[in-house]
Design an enzyme around this catalytic site. Structure first.
Site, mmCIF file in Angstrom:
data_model
loop_
_atom_site.group_PDB
_atom_site.id
_atom_site.type_symbol
_atom_site.label_atom_id
_atom_site.label_comp_id
_atom_site.label_asym_id
_atom_site.label_seq_id
_atom_site.Cartn_x
_atom_site.Cartn_y
_atom_site.Cartn_z
ATOM 1 N N GLN A 119 0.786 -1.250 -0.010
ATOM 2 C CA GLN A 119 -0.139 0.139 -0.048
ATOM 3 C C GLN A 119 0.797 1.343 0.176
ATOM 4 O O GLN A 119 0.422 2.401 -0.450
ATOM 5 C CB GLN A 119 -0.923 -0.145 1.361
ATOM 6 C CG GLN A 119 -1.916 -1.057 1.027
ATOM 7 C CD GLN A 119 -2.933 -0.829 2.050
ATOM 8 O OE1 GLN A 119 -2.784 -1.236 3.340
ATOM 9 N NE2 GLN A 119 -4.053 0.044 2.064
ATOM 10 N N HIS B 98 -3.342 -8.192 1.011
ATOM 11 C CA HIS B 98 -2.700 -7.201 0.048
ATOM 12 C C HIS B 98 -1.404 -7.851 -0.247
ATOM 13 O O HIS B 98 -0.835 -7.336 -1.325
ATOM 14 C CB HIS B 98 -2.441 -5.898 1.257
ATOM 15 C CG HIS B 98 -3.552 -5.049 1.146
ATOM 16 N ND1 HIS B 98 -3.971 -4.325 0.115
ATOM 17 C CD2 HIS B 98 -4.197 -4.389 2.280
ATOM 18 C CE1 HIS B 98 -4.831 -3.490 0.628
ATOM 19 N NE2 HIS B 98 -5.085 -3.622 1.666
HETATM 20 NI NI NI Z 1 -6.561 -2.457 2.835
#
Ligand code: NI
Length: 156
Positions: free
Chosen positions: A51, A134
């Site tokens: 991220q 993720h």
């Molecule tokens: Ni997330």
């Protein structure tokens, strides 16, 4: 420590697989520190390295019970199911209902390279599943989900 930029859905790196971390060196420790600062600054309960654009297997979680750092995490056991609300700092302003396991067992390394095992239920299990997803480029919107609110619904 420094704030890092959070990638938003649509960005290709969020869809890539992250590589395991072989050496927990200063770069990785700085990454973990920066991720924590970035997560708290954005009022998140979890953040995964991809991220912030780093395709390495590191995630952090804090659901209000203290910071948990997981390096090379693996979900080794799941039990039951739960349905509940979930958001993602890479999908800003959206909350959706997603089904997850009720209980998970996660094995990982901590920042000193020691093996750690967490048995988590409820919201912590959800957070672990979300963040670990993720690392394989999976977002909650890939699962059946029902959007319950968006930022436009809120007054601010
Ligand atoms: Ni997330």
């Amino acid at each position: 420590m420094a704030l890092r930029n959070i990638l938003v859905e649509g960005e290709e790196r969020l869809r890539k697989k992250s590589r395991p971390i072989e050496n927990i060196d200063d770069r990785i420790l700085t990454l973990l520190d920066d991720m924590a600062q970035t997560m708290y600054e954005n009022n998140g309960v979890g953040l995964a390295a991809p991220q912030v654009g780093v395709l390495r297997q590191a995630v952090i979680v804090d659901i209000g019970e203290g910071l948990i750092e997981l390096i090379n995490p693996q979900i080794v056991e799941t039990e039951g199911t739960q349905s509940g609300e979930e958001g993602c700092l890479s999908i800003p302003g959206v909350v959706a209902i997603v089904e997850r396991p009720q209980k998970v067992v996660v094995k990982a390394l901590d920042r000193s390279g020691k093996e750690v095992t967490y048995t988590a239920e409820g919201f912590l299990a959800r957070a672990f599943c979300h963040e670990i997803d993720h690392l394989s480029g999976t977002l909650y919107i890939d699962y059946p989900h029902q959007i319950v609110s968006t930022q436009e619904d809120e007054e601010k």
